[in-house]
Design a protein around this motif. Sequence first.
Motif, PDB file in Angstrom:
ATOM      1  N   CYS A   4      34.998  25.722  17.693  1.00 43.41           N
ATOM      2  CA  CYS A   4      35.514  24.422  17.239  1.00 43.41           C
ATOM      3  C   CYS A   4      36.007  23.601  18.432  1.00 43.41           C
ATOM      4  O   CYS A   4      35.790  22.393  18.494  1.00 43.41           O
ATOM      5  N   LEU A   5      36.656  24.274  19.388  1.00 39.79           N
ATOM      6  CA  LEU A   5      37.183  23.570  20.557  1.00 39.79           C
ATOM      7  C   LEU A   5      36.045  22.941  21.359  1.00 39.79           C
ATOM      8  O   LEU A   5      36.120  21.773  21.756  1.00 39.79           O
TER       9      LEU A   5
ATOM     10  N   GLY B 269      45.490  26.978  26.606  1.00 41.86           N
ATOM     11  CA  GLY B 269      46.634  26.510  25.809  1.00 41.86           C
ATOM     12  C   GLY B 269      46.175  25.952  24.477  1.00 41.86           C
ATOM     13  O   GLY B 269      46.734  26.261  23.415  1.00 41.86           O
ATOM     14  N   LYS B 270      45.133  25.145  24.536  1.00 40.58           N
ATOM     15  CA  LYS B 270      44.622  24.535  23.300  1.00 40.58           C
ATOM     16  C   LYS B 270      43.986  25.602  22.401  1.00 40.58           C
ATOM     17  O   LYS B 270      44.157  25.591  21.187  1.00 40.58           O
ATOM     18  N   LEU B 271      43.255  26.509  23.041  1.00 39.82           N
ATOM     19  CA  LEU B 271      42.581  27.563  22.275  1.00 39.82           C
ATOM     20  C   LEU B 271      43.596  28.422  21.513  1.00 39.82           C
ATOM     21  O   LEU B 271      43.402  28.722  20.331  1.00 39.82           O
ATOM     22  N   LEU B 272      44.670  28.793  22.192  1.00 40.50           N
ATOM     23  CA  LEU B 272      45.684  29.623  21.531  1.00 40.50           C
ATOM     24  C   LEU B 272      46.337  28.862  20.373  1.00 40.50           C
ATOM     25  O   LEU B 272      46.617  29.431  19.319  1.00 40.50           O
ATOM     26  N   THR B 273      46.543  27.565  20.573  1.00 38.19           N
ATOM     27  CA  THR B 273      47.121  26.745  19.490  1.00 38.19           C
ATOM     28  C   THR B 273      46.202  26.756  18.274  1.00 38.19           C
ATOM     29  O   THR B 273      46.635  26.990  17.137  1.00 38.19           O
ATOM     30  N   ILE B 274      44.916  26.516  18.546  1.00 41.60           N
ATOM     31  CA  ILE B 274      43.945  26.476  17.441  1.00 41.60           C
ATOM     32  C   ILE B 274      43.892  27.827  16.744  1.00 41.60           C
ATOM     33  O   ILE B 274      43.832  27.912  15.519  1.00 41.60           O
TER      34      ILE B 274
ATOM     35  N   LEU C 291      43.202  18.058  18.770  1.00 43.85           N
ATOM     36  CA  LEU C 291      43.625  18.405  20.123  1.00 43.85           C
ATOM     37  C   LEU C 291      42.638  17.940  21.189  1.00 43.85           C
ATOM     38  O   LEU C 291      43.024  17.771  22.342  1.00 43.85           O
ATOM     39  N   CYS C 292      41.371  17.778  20.820  1.00 36.69           N
ATOM     40  CA  CYS C 292      40.386  17.343  21.824  1.00 36.69           C
ATOM     41  C   CYS C 292      39.965  15.901  21.606  1.00 36.69           C
ATOM     42  O   CYS C 292      40.280  15.032  22.408  1.00 36.69           O
ATOM     43  N   ALA C 293      39.276  15.681  20.487  1.00 36.94           N
ATOM     44  CA  ALA C 293      38.774  14.329  20.232  1.00 36.94           C
ATOM     45  C   ALA C 293      39.955  13.371  20.078  1.00 36.94           C
ATOM     46  O   ALA C 293      39.923  12.229  20.575  1.00 36.94           O
ATOM     47  N   GLY C 294      41.015  13.819  19.413  1.00 32.37           N
ATOM     48  CA  GLY C 294      42.188  12.963  19.205  1.00 32.37           C
ATOM     49  C   GLY C 294      42.835  12.598  20.526  1.00 32.37           C
ATOM     50  O   GLY C 294      43.224  11.452  20.755  1.00 32.37           O
TER      51      GLY C 294
ATOM     52  N   ILE D 127      51.754  24.296  27.562  1.00 30.24           N
ATOM     53  CA  ILE D 127      50.751  23.519  26.811  1.00 30.24           C
ATOM     54  C   ILE D 127      50.709  24.019  25.365  1.00 30.24           C
ATOM     55  O   ILE D 127      50.681  23.223  24.417  1.00 30.24           O
ATOM     56  N   LEU D 128      50.748  25.328  25.212  1.00 27.68           N
ATOM     57  CA  LEU D 128      50.715  25.914  23.866  1.00 27.68           C
ATOM     58  C   LEU D 128      51.898  25.418  23.029  1.00 27.68           C
ATOM     59  O   LEU D 128      51.730  24.980  21.882  1.00 27.68           O
ATOM     60  N   ALA D 129      53.083  25.459  23.633  1.00 24.96           N
ATOM     61  CA  ALA D 129      54.287  25.042  22.896  1.00 24.96           C
ATOM     62  C   ALA D 129      54.179  23.570  22.479  1.00 24.96           C
ATOM     63  O   ALA D 129      54.508  23.200  21.348  1.00 24.96           O
ATOM     64  N   ARG D 130      53.695  22.742  23.410  1.00 22.57           N
ATOM     65  CA  ARG D 130      53.572  21.315  23.086  1.00 22.57           C
ATOM     66  C   ARG D 130      52.581  21.070  21.960  1.00 22.57           C
ATOM     67  O   ARG D 130      52.843  20.331  21.013  1.00 22.57           O
ATOM     68  N   GLU D 131      51.421  21.749  22.091  1.00 27.04           N
ATOM     69  CA  GLU D 131      50.366  21.527  21.087  1.00 27.04           C
ATOM     70  C   GLU D 131      50.808  22.015  19.704  1.00 27.04           C
ATOM     71  O   GLU D 131      50.531  21.363  18.695  1.00 27.04           O
ATOM     72  N   VAL D 132      51.487  23.163  19.680  1.00 28.70           N
ATOM     73  CA  VAL D 132      51.934  23.693  18.382  1.00 28.70           C
ATOM     74  C   VAL D 132      52.939  22.735  17.749  1.00 28.70           C
ATOM     75  O   VAL D 132      52.840  22.387  16.568  1.00 28.70           O
ATOM     76  N   ARG D 133      53.883  22.257  18.591  1.00 27.65           N
ATOM     77  CA  ARG D 133      54.891  21.320  18.070  1.00 27.65           C
ATOM     78  C   ARG D 133      54.213  20.049  17.566  1.00 27.65           C
ATOM     79  O   ARG D 133      54.538  19.517  16.516  1.00 27.65           O
ATOM     80  N   ASP D 134      53.230  19.596  18.352  1.00 25.88           N
ATOM     81  CA  ASP D 134      52.509  18.374  17.994  1.00 25.88           C
ATOM     82  C   ASP D 134      51.802  18.542  16.638  1.00 25.88           C
ATOM     83  O   ASP D 134      51.846  17.661  15.797  1.00 25.88           O
TER      84      ASP D 134
END
Lengths: 737, 255
Positions: A332-333, A272-277, A246-249, A9-16
Amino acid sequence: MKPAIVKLILAREVRDQLRDRRTLFVIAVLPILLYPLLGISMYQLSQFMHVRPARVLVVGAERLEVSPPLIEEGRFSTLLFASSGSAKMLELHFPSTETAESERWDRARELVLAGEYEAALYFPADFSARLEAFRASLTSRVGPRPAGRASSPEVPQPELFYIETNEKSVLASQALDSVLQRWTDKIGEENLKAAGMSVRAPHPFAVKKIDVGGKTNRLGSRWAGILPVLMLLWAMTGAFYPAVDLCAGEKERGTLETLLSSPAGRGEIVLGKLLTIMIFSIATAVLNLLSVGATGWVVLSGLTGFGLPSPAALAVLAIALLPMAALFSALCLALAALARSTREGQYYLMPLLLLTLPLVILPMSPGVELNLGTSLIPVTGMSLVLRNTLLGDYLSVLQFAPVVAAVTLAVCMLAIRWAVEQFNRESVLFRESERFDLWIWLQRLFSDRRPTPNVAMTVFACMLILLLSFFLATLGGEPDNFAGLVRSVLTPQLAVFLLPTLLLTLLFTTSPRETLLLKLPAWFTVPAAALLAVVMHPLIVLLGALVEYVYPVSESLLPSLKNIQELINRSHFWPLVILIALAPAVCEELACRGFILSGFRHFKGKWRAIIYSALLFAVAHGFLQQSMLAFFNGLVIGYLAVQTGSILPCMVFHAMHNTLALANGRLTPQLFEQWPILNSFAVPGEQAGCLFTWPVVLGCAIIGALLLILFARHPCVCVRPPEEGLENRILCPADSF
Amino acid sequence: MIHVHELTKCFSDFRRGQIVALKGVIFHARPGEIFGLLGPNGAGKTTALRILGTVLRPSGGRVSINGFDVVADSAEVRRQIGFMSANTAVYDRMTGWEMVEYFGRLHGMQRDALAERMEMLFNRLKMNDTRDVLGAKMSTGMKQKVSVARAVVHDPPVLIFDEATSGLDVLVARALLETVAELRSQGKCIVYSTHIMREAEKLCDRIAILHRGSVLAEGTLEEVRRRHGEEDLEELFFQLIMEHDQRSLEEAFCR
């Protein structure tokens, strides 16, 4: 929790995020370009900025025959300015000498008012002559003045006309003030010379300033004000935009539903999202710091001795950035999870900034030091640690860094937990657009009435109580007699706690008995609650002393507290018990443990209800030190309310607690001398009150714990809100974080 | 395979107060069959499917998929299912290939096996043109194909399709229905929600007609037709809904 899924999830979110131009702009492009561009722009602007000289009308200049001269060749003498450039900033104009003397004063005033001149200087007709006479009187007299001899002739005052509300006029008047001050000093020197005295007579010595701080301190002091604030603000900004996307979007695009039905658990998704943020928060802060550092170093180093902070300071900054980024990312998350769309998410930035900014900026205020009290304040403590590190005050940093780290870690964990909770709430994840309609809301308040208040009504009641207590606190004066004390205690009890509670209960619930816990409890709970208050008293006293040590009462508040204490000590004991122990026990308990606690039990079970009602109880109490103790007491009384299902033990506990506090306040050192046996239990305070000895405190703590176990083992058999049951039933261990 | 027993779901709505979205819903779906969940908008189809997909938690009743309870064993349930939501939601900044790969990896598939499976899927669904196209630039048809591939990439025994053809043109919709039928022939247990009667007639082996959270009729198409004496499914659907509304109105009036 599977690390492989979190990593995925982290890898995807960072790439995104890296493919998102807006995010890249805020995180990378903006910091790299912003500061150099700002520096260049300021430089460019300064080239174009042309400050027009102030026009000054000088009336009576032609009659000035004073040494040293004020005006030379139509300008103020260059000797009267710190730099030759400043002399050109005052453009002098002289009126026609044909105007009658009587009209010149009025005319000068009118011209300034009409805006023709920024300021005007008026020298009376006999100014030079009388100044000369003054000097002559000095030269004719050397040595001490004999008694009875006439004093030196008065010199008429020159007058300066300006307009206080006009910025240009004020600036011109300040420049003129400075010029005239230097001229007066020069005249003074001439006078001293004429009188045969040293020109150094009025200022025989000058203080020599020596900066004993090393180069590190000098550099640090310049960075200490900027870097922590910048780092924290950018860490938050850098966390916010990715969090919203990552959330609202994801909600907006509809992809969240698919992700939630995949094998990824809620905890894994959040992590995963938290680490990305966090990565983007850290990147934004670091890039901004690097950019501002490089710009500051390149642009300002030549001018003001700017340089890089020490490597140790930079290392502490880097370490501190991790927990702060985690804290802001989790906040923020959680906030972004609340938003239905990216647009709505962006609206949440402002409240977050407004809440965080004071905590970030507080350390910049003069007099705010790193101590136990400030280190317990989230964000502020960390900001102060960073400031002191940059200042090279490593001793205080080492002393309080563990406390700051513990507080930051605790707040961080709470924020992460809140974020996970948001992802577990269907009402948050699948919230649909609902237009707020006041009329429908009011209709529903009546139509959907239940035996106990709903959460919205409870929140409304909390706000009402806080608002009323705030306004009453600002209106109320300090009592100076017993009648005043009665007024100042009873008015808030009735107007803030009792009346709103009764009104809201009658209007918006169907069962005042259930809402206000107006039931008879098991017989033993009443004496047990009284005993609990007694055995908790030594602990409360100790806690109070600790709170006062960490957060001393402010000097401004002390006189007023002292006056009230004296008034209490002067009054009779039993009327005071009715006023200060019984009345609050009834009014505050009906509000906090009755209405508020019953309402919050619909939210997230009994523990949350106890904590929230204790929080309100704490905030409604006057000042910080009192609030902290009230919070602790609120937790205990809330537990009694939940376990006994009745308000009576709560009132008994509250009344007993307040009575003991009153009694303790009357224990003077003299009383300890009269009754020596008291010394085996307690130690007298400096003026009044006492601290209990450790064996007493420990013994009472054990009895208190046993009493609480008694309450825990005998819960009341009463109807619990359906939400409490549902919460326990649907708790899903597989999804727990 | 899928057992839904007395399923109830309640929501709180600002305007309407407490809403009962599902009232004691009962149905069962078996492997190798397409179970159609029919109903008008707001019937509770999406809510029921979201509960099957463990996205929502039931307020009451029991739901099990392949023997796993959706509340107690939600993680295991998610491994058993492929879920395709009502909207053709795809990630804007990921290509078709990346998206399917991402979900395959989430399901724990090994890289080689995943690549092989994806090659097969992209060929079979004729979606090689979406390989390198970002989600934001895909047509609705492309997005729908990616969604199907994403749902079936891990070869789950249970598939849940929520109004899969809404917003699609005839050609794409037809291709999608063919894919769903093919999945049935592979022995998958499929729950397919729709409000288009022709689709249900053509595709579903058994159906349940859902309206205002209640099941009005359940069984094979033939059983339902015979039970209610109406051959045309659309007419039957209309008739059942009108009768239910009439009954609700009378009950409300009597109260």
